[in-house]
Design a protein around this motif. Structure first.
Motif, PDB file in Angstrom:
ATOM      1  N   ASP C   4       0.852  -1.173   0.000  1.00  0.00           N
ATOM      2  CA  ASP C   4       0.000   0.000   0.000  1.00  0.00           C
ATOM      3  C   ASP C   4       0.896   1.232   0.000  1.00  0.00           C
ATOM      4  O   ASP C   4       1.727   1.402   0.868  1.00  0.00           O
ATOM      5  CB  ASP C   4      -0.902  -0.006   1.223  1.00  0.00           C
ATOM      6  CG  ASP C   4      -2.189   0.753   0.943  1.00  0.00           C
ATOM      7  OD1 ASP C   4      -2.167   1.612   0.052  1.00  0.00           O
ATOM      8  OD2 ASP C   4      -3.192   0.468   1.597  1.00  0.00           O
ATOM      9  N   THR C   5       0.728   2.070  -0.995  1.00  0.00           N
ATOM     10  CA  THR C   5       1.698   3.147  -1.171  1.00  0.00           C
ATOM     11  C   THR C   5       1.108   4.523  -0.933  1.00  0.00           C
ATOM     12  O   THR C   5       1.782   5.523  -1.101  1.00  0.00           O
ATOM     13  CB  THR C   5       2.272   3.101  -2.597  1.00  0.00           C
ATOM     14  OG1 THR C   5       1.196   2.911  -3.506  1.00  0.00           O
ATOM     15  CG2 THR C   5       3.267   1.983  -2.751  1.00  0.00           C
ATOM     16  N   THR C   6      -0.173   4.595  -0.538  1.00  0.00           N
ATOM     17  CA  THR C   6      -0.749   5.919  -0.333  1.00  0.00           C
ATOM     18  C   THR C   6      -0.122   6.580   0.892  1.00  0.00           C
ATOM     19  O   THR C   6       0.405   5.916   1.774  1.00  0.00           O
ATOM     20  CB  THR C   6      -2.267   5.840  -0.126  1.00  0.00           C
ATOM     21  OG1 THR C   6      -2.507   4.921   0.939  1.00  0.00           O
ATOM     22  CG2 THR C   6      -2.965   5.354  -1.374  1.00  0.00           C
ATOM     23  N   ALA C   9      -1.638   5.457   4.149  1.00  0.00           N
ATOM     24  CA  ALA C   9      -1.161   4.142   4.566  1.00  0.00           C
ATOM     25  C   ALA C   9       0.215   4.242   5.195  1.00  0.00           C
ATOM     26  O   ALA C   9       0.491   3.599   6.209  1.00  0.00           O
ATOM     27  CB  ALA C   9      -1.124   3.214   3.360  1.00  0.00           C
ATOM     28  N   LYS C  10       1.069   5.067   4.620  1.00  0.00           N
ATOM     29  CA  LYS C  10       2.425   5.206   5.166  1.00  0.00           C
ATOM     30  C   LYS C  10       2.386   5.810   6.570  1.00  0.00           C
ATOM     31  O   LYS C  10       3.092   5.369   7.470  1.00  0.00           O
ATOM     32  CB  LYS C  10       3.274   6.066   4.240  1.00  0.00           C
ATOM     33  CG  LYS C  10       3.799   5.285   3.041  1.00  0.00           C
ATOM     34  CD  LYS C  10       4.622   6.159   2.147  1.00  0.00           C
ATOM     35  CE  LYS C  10       5.134   5.352   0.944  1.00  0.00           C
ATOM     36  NZ  LYS C  10       5.540   6.218  -0.148  1.00  0.00           N
ATOM     37  N   LEU C  11       1.539   6.822   6.736  1.00  0.00           N
ATOM     38  CA  LEU C  11       1.398   7.447   8.058  1.00  0.00           C
ATOM     39  C   LEU C  11       0.901   6.423   9.077  1.00  0.00           C
ATOM     40  O   LEU C  11       1.389   6.341  10.196  1.00  0.00           O
ATOM     41  CB  LEU C  11       0.414   8.622   7.983  1.00  0.00           C
ATOM     42  CG  LEU C  11       0.981   9.910   7.398  1.00  0.00           C
ATOM     43  CD1 LEU C  11      -0.115  10.945   7.245  1.00  0.00           C
ATOM     44  CD2 LEU C  11       2.093  10.449   8.297  1.00  0.00           C
ATOM     45  N   TRP C  12      -0.075   5.649   8.648  1.00  0.00           N
ATOM     46  CA  TRP C  12      -0.677   4.641   9.512  1.00  0.00           C
ATOM     47  C   TRP C  12       0.368   3.619   9.950  1.00  0.00           C
ATOM     48  O   TRP C  12       0.486   3.273  11.135  1.00  0.00           O
ATOM     49  CB  TRP C  12      -1.832   3.988   8.766  1.00  0.00           C
ATOM     50  CG  TRP C  12      -2.480   2.857   9.487  1.00  0.00           C
ATOM     51  CD1 TRP C  12      -2.448   1.548   9.146  1.00  0.00           C
ATOM     52  CD2 TRP C  12      -3.269   2.940  10.682  1.00  0.00           C
ATOM     53  NE1 TRP C  12      -3.161   0.805  10.046  1.00  0.00           N
ATOM     54  CE2 TRP C  12      -3.673   1.636  11.003  1.00  0.00           C
ATOM     55  CE3 TRP C  12      -3.653   3.997  11.510  1.00  0.00           C
ATOM     56  CZ2 TRP C  12      -4.456   1.343  12.117  1.00  0.00           C
ATOM     57  CZ3 TRP C  12      -4.436   3.707  12.620  1.00  0.00           C
ATOM     58  CH2 TRP C  12      -4.826   2.401  12.912  1.00  0.00           C
ATOM     59  N   ILE C  13       1.169   3.161   8.964  1.00  0.00           N
ATOM     60  CA  ILE C  13       2.210   2.171   9.274  1.00  0.00           C
ATOM     61  C   ILE C  13       3.208   2.762  10.268  1.00  0.00           C
ATOM     62  O   ILE C  13       3.587   2.120  11.254  1.00  0.00           O
ATOM     63  CB  ILE C  13       2.917   1.727   7.973  1.00  0.00           C
ATOM     64  CG1 ILE C  13       1.948   0.941   7.099  1.00  0.00           C
ATOM     65  CG2 ILE C  13       4.147   0.887   8.290  1.00  0.00           C
ATOM     66  CD1 ILE C  13       2.431   0.714   5.693  1.00  0.00           C
ATOM     67  N   THR C  14       3.595   4.021  10.030  1.00  0.00           N
ATOM     68  CA  THR C  14       4.536   4.667  10.941  1.00  0.00           C
ATOM     69  C   THR C  14       3.944   4.734  12.345  1.00  0.00           C
ATOM     70  O   THR C  14       4.628   4.447  13.338  1.00  0.00           O
ATOM     71  CB  THR C  14       4.849   6.097  10.447  1.00  0.00           C
ATOM     72  OG1 THR C  14       5.041   6.044   9.042  1.00  0.00           O
ATOM     73  CG2 THR C  14       6.071   6.656  11.115  1.00  0.00           C
TER      74      THR C  14
END
Lengths: 358, 299, 280
Positions: C4-6, C9-14
């Motif tokens: 997931d590259t949005t 999604a990146k913020l969520w993963i962080t």
């Protein structure tokens, strides 16, 4: 009939590659697919066919190359943005949803109204001949019925491309034949473009418009079923296409499209050369079991029978040549273990490949 | 096993029993079963009987006393007020983290670290937190150094001390259980949903969550029951006379400070009933949701 | 895994990783604080102590009679491990291999002591043991600790038994093995990895089992964890550092066995004992 395939002109794979660590699962795959084609990706396990499919679906990122749908580059899109339909090997039906909800899932994700969804789902269910099973859960269906749900779910969203990952491998032999016809029927009915992964050459030959043979992550040959069946370009492709008898030898003469080979097992055979072959080259001669005959009209070589089986119209015999190569051939009369016989084949049915091992 | 409907009486008893699955090997279960009957079931029934034999008053005197005295019945609310939020928070944290971690190839290091607080147990965690969360401890000191607070947080001998210790021992438990349920989910289902156009939230909402819910209900039950029976950390880190006077403290005091075993048993029974009520409510709700196979077809 | 590259999604993963990191950081810092304090000469109002010493270990050893406590702890633990193996493994075998009337009831019997928290059944259990005159003694402590460990061994061992091909046992029978010989020569060797895993987990859990030991132990039958509780409970009487030294001794005793256990089991096994049985 409202379900149609979405329109496009061609799908292009350009130098598509995938590395897993140091392993090249896929190397520089180039392929152009036109709308409406049924393409089979054929190869042994680990050849990269499933990797290709997963990259197309967006489930696995490519490490090199690109995919274009007409002018649109799609290999960077997430799977949910591609709009393809996919049939999974174990069907991957949502176990907590009814058949109707499974089929309608893609439409729900596209924000379609309930009434329209219902209409399309009913139509898809009818198309795969599951009328009356709509309210059941997947667990209550047989393997063949689950397969039909999986297909309906993939096609109901009118995808430009339907991806199928060995969809018949979990079915028994009888059902497999039935579903094979069914898949082809649905493909023709929709005019959908289908990419079908399989390791079964019979399945590929009977279903596909074109077959892509993969080995070790590389495309070995692309062609129509009859091209591949009659004119495999390489020894490994030939082997995969059922050229089971292999005999070593040396070329003694070449006349146009016909070479004569002195076999290591004694005797000689004539056949069609594949690739650059000259007098004096070491070669491998390959023949299908169906085309190798006991007591041929023309030239041949001696063989020793180990066993034979009755196959309805003919006998199929197994044995070995003088150099120890295994043989399988046809015979009109029963043979007994230990018989010394002469075998050979019609030169038009014999392929001669250069022996790369030398 | 096929059990014959009737067997001729001439067949020896041992054979008739064997046909029903009872033979020498089956008897191996007897010592363990007797042990549990004697040391688990019997004490429980004995405690139940004893709770109706109060030191003073009629049969229900203990229960009447419990529900008349706010210092006693209040412990139920106090304990629930700790156990329910902690369990919910644990689950809310565990699910997204487990969703991430299940794809990790080197899960083992993380799971090993997380299993440490479970292994050390509540007493040691309480001991460690006394130092760490204290006014001079590293936690407040770091927050002050970062400029987030100006004076140390009051995290000990109140609600929050117990809350944090329950989080520290409860989260790993909840997380590892959630992870093991999540790894039972067929990844092809999510992939199928993605190819059908579901984004990551929709995949979670329509596929993962419904399939995980049955497992989460069990996880909630097990985590809740553990949190509800909090004892050492409520004494050591909390305010055992006030805001963290949990029900197990009341039971312990009745037994070992007042030597009123009858009252202690009554409180233990009430404790069991409250736990059972919450668990039963949850399992009833679970009966309403899908809880079949979590894979997508005939493998 | 679907990439997931949005940005969302990146913020969520962080954020997810930040929570994990924060949790682990605090956990390790808490343990480190105990260790640092146990070696501190004086530690008040500073990031680190003024000086380092090992004298708290000698004083803790004497003050808390750690020698005696450790002896009792290991006696209790090894008795519990041995007895729960002896009772639990054959029961697991019968449960895995035989279908008999009332089997589901017996399974429930084994599940309950694992699902009901120890403090809940510990109070009636302690009452019964006091009435029987067993509480306060080593026997009482061992009996109480066996209540959750016997079912634990049974539930952990059932899948291990089910993995063994029944035909191997049939073969042993055909060649004349009695039930005892079957266990001695065929089953125990084949089950050894499972038995080892189950018993190591029992060992770790028993060292850390506070509630049951606390409710049933007398002054001479305290295990380390109970002694630690009393020391912390009465803190102010002893110096903090000496309690911390004791805590470090406790941590080492537990974690050594945990490390050994983790060579044979998956961490999730420590938690997910009764899960599969409970799923239906």
């Amino acid at each position: 009939m409202t379900i149609h395939a979405a329109n496009f002109t061609e799908l292009k794979l350009e130098r598509l590659s995938r590395e897993f660590g140091n392993l090249n699962a896929l190397r520089d795959v180039n392929l152009t697919i036109r709308q409406g084609e049924f393409i089979a990706l054929l190869g042994p396990s680990g050849c990269g066919k499933s990797t290709t499919l997963n990259i197309l679906a967006g489930l696995l990122p490519a490490t090199g190359g690109g995919i274009w749908l007409d002018d649109k580059r799609i290999d960077r899109l997430r799977p949910e943005e591609r709009g393809f339909g996919m049939v999974f090997q174990n069907y991957a039906l949502f176990p907590h949803m009814s058949v109707e909800d499974n089929v309608g899932f893609g439409l729900l994700m596209r924000g379609m109204s309930k009434a329209e969804r219902k209409k399309r789902v009913d139509e898809a269910i009818t198309m795969v001949r599951l009328t009356g099973h709509g309210h059941k859960l997947p667990g209550q269906l047989s393997g063949g019925q689950q397969q039909r749900v999986a297909i309906a779910r993939a096609i109901v969203v009118e995808p430009p491309l339907v991806l199928m990952d060995e969809p018949l491998s979990n079915l028994d032999a009888k059902l497999r034949l039935e579903m094979r016809a069914e898949i082809r029927r649905i493909h023709n009915m929709l005019g959908a473009t289908t990419i079908y992964v399989t390791h079964d050459q019979e399945e590929a030959l009977s279903l596909a418009d074109r077959i892509v043979v993969l080995k070790d992550g590389v495309v070995r040959q692309v062609g129509t079923p009859d091209e591949l069946f009659a004119h495999p370009a390489y020894l490994d492709v030939a082997e995969f296409m059922g050229f089971r008898n292999r005999l070593g030898g040396t070329v003694t003469a070449r006349e146009g499209d016909r070479v004569t080979v002195a076999l290591a097992a004694g005797g000689q055979m004539q056949g069609r050369p594949r690739g650059d072959i000259n007098v004096g080259d070491t070669v491998i001669v390959t023949v299908r079991a169906d085309d190798m005959k006991h007591a041929p009209d023309g030239e041949g070589f001696p063989a020793k029978v180990a066993s034979s089986e009755f196959r309805g119209r003919e006998f199929c015999a197994f044995g070995s040549a003088a150099d120890g190569s295994d043989l399988a051939f046809q015979s009109h009369s029963p043979l007994v273990a230990g018989d010394q016989v002469q075998v050979g084949a019609d030169p038009a049915r014999v392929l001669v490949f250069p022996d790369r091992m030398q | 096993m096929s059990t014959p409907v009737s067997l001729p009486a001439s067949i020896p008893l041992s054979q008739r029993l064997a046909a029903r699955g009872i033979d020498g090997l089956t008897l191996l279960v007897v010592p363990a079963a007797l042990f549990i009957l004697g040391l688990f079931v019997y004490p429980f029934l004995y405690g139940l009987w004893l709770s109706f034999q109060p030191k003073v008053g009629g049969t229900f005197a203990n229960y009447a006393k419990f529900f008349a005295d706010p210092f006693l019945y209040g412990t139920i609310a106090t304990t629930l007020w700790l156990a329910l939020p902690v369990t919910l928070l644990n689950i809310v944290l565990a699910v997204p983290i487990a969703l991430r971690v299940r794809h990790l190839r080197r899960q083992r290091l993380l799971t090993t670290i997380l299993v440490i607080p479970i292994t050390l147990g509540t007493v040691l965690v309480a001991e460690g937190l006394l130092n760490y969360l204290g006014p001079q401890g590293w936690f407040s000191r770091s927050l002050i150094a970062l400029g987030l607070i100006s004076k140390p947080l009051a995290l000990l001998h109140n609600y929050w001390g117990v809350f944090i210790s329950l989080l520290l021992t409860g989260f790993p438990f909840t997380f590892l259980l959630t992870l093991s349920y999540l790894s039972g989910l067929d990844p092809a289902l999510e992939q199928a949903a993605a190819t059908l156009g579901a984004g990551s939230w929709q995949r979670f909402r329509h596929i993962i969550l419904p399939l995980l819910l049955a497992g989460l209900a069990i996880t909630f039950c097990l985590s809740f029951v553990q949190a509800f029976s909090v004892f050492p950390s409520a004494v050591l880190l909390g305010a055992p006379a006030g805001p963290t006077r949990v029900i197990s403290i009341a039971a312990y005091q009745a037994a070992f400070e007042d030597y009123d075993y009858s009252m202690a048993s009554a409180i233990a029974m009430i404790m069991a009933v409250v736990q059972l009520a919450i668990v039963a409510a949850l399992l009833f709700a679970r009966g309403l949701i899908y809880r079949g196979a979590t894979s997508g077809g005939k493998g | 895994m679907i990439r997931d590259t949005t940005l969302g999604a990146k913020l969520w993963i962080t954020a997810v990783w930040a929570v994990i990191g924060f949790f682990i950081l605090n956990l390790l810092a808490m343990i480190a604080a105990v260790v640092v304090s146990s070696f501190a000469t004086r530690w008040l109002g500073t990031w680190f102590p003024l000086g380092w010493t090992t004298r708290w270990y000698t004083s803790a050893w004497e003050e808390f009679q750690l020698g005696d406590v450790l002896t009792v702890t290991f006696q209790v633990v090894f008795l519990v491990v041995f007895l729960s193996g002896l009772i639990g493994v054959p029961a697991a075998y019968a449960m895995a291999r035989r279908e008999f009337p009332g089997k589901r009831l017996v399974m429930l019997l084994f599940l309950l002591p694992l699902l009901v928290p120890p403090i809940t059944f510990g109070i009636p259990l302690a009452t019964v043991l006091y009435r029987a005159g067993l509480a306060g003694s080593m026997t009482g402590v061992v009996l109480a600790n066996l209540v959750p460990t016997v079912p634990f061994v049974v539930l952990v061992m059932i899948p291990f038994v089910e993995q063994i091909d029944q035909r191997i046992e049939a073969a042993a029978r055909v060649f004349g093995a009695s039930t005892f010989q079957l266990f001695r020569y065929v089953l125990v060797p084949l089950l050894l990895p499972g038995i080892l895993a189950a018993l190591l987990l029992v060992l770790v859990r028993t060292i850390a089992m506070f509630e049951l030991t606390f409710l049933t132990a007398g002054p001479t039958s305290q295990t380390l964890v109970v002694a630690l509780y009393y020391a912390v409970f009465a803190s102010g009487v002893r110096s903090v550092q000496s309690i911390d030294a004791m805590a470090v001794v406790y941590m080492i005793t537990t974690l050594v066995w945990l490390l050994i256990a983790l060579r044979f089991v998956n961490p999730t096994q420590i938690v997910a004992r009764a899960k599969s049985e409970h799923a239906h």
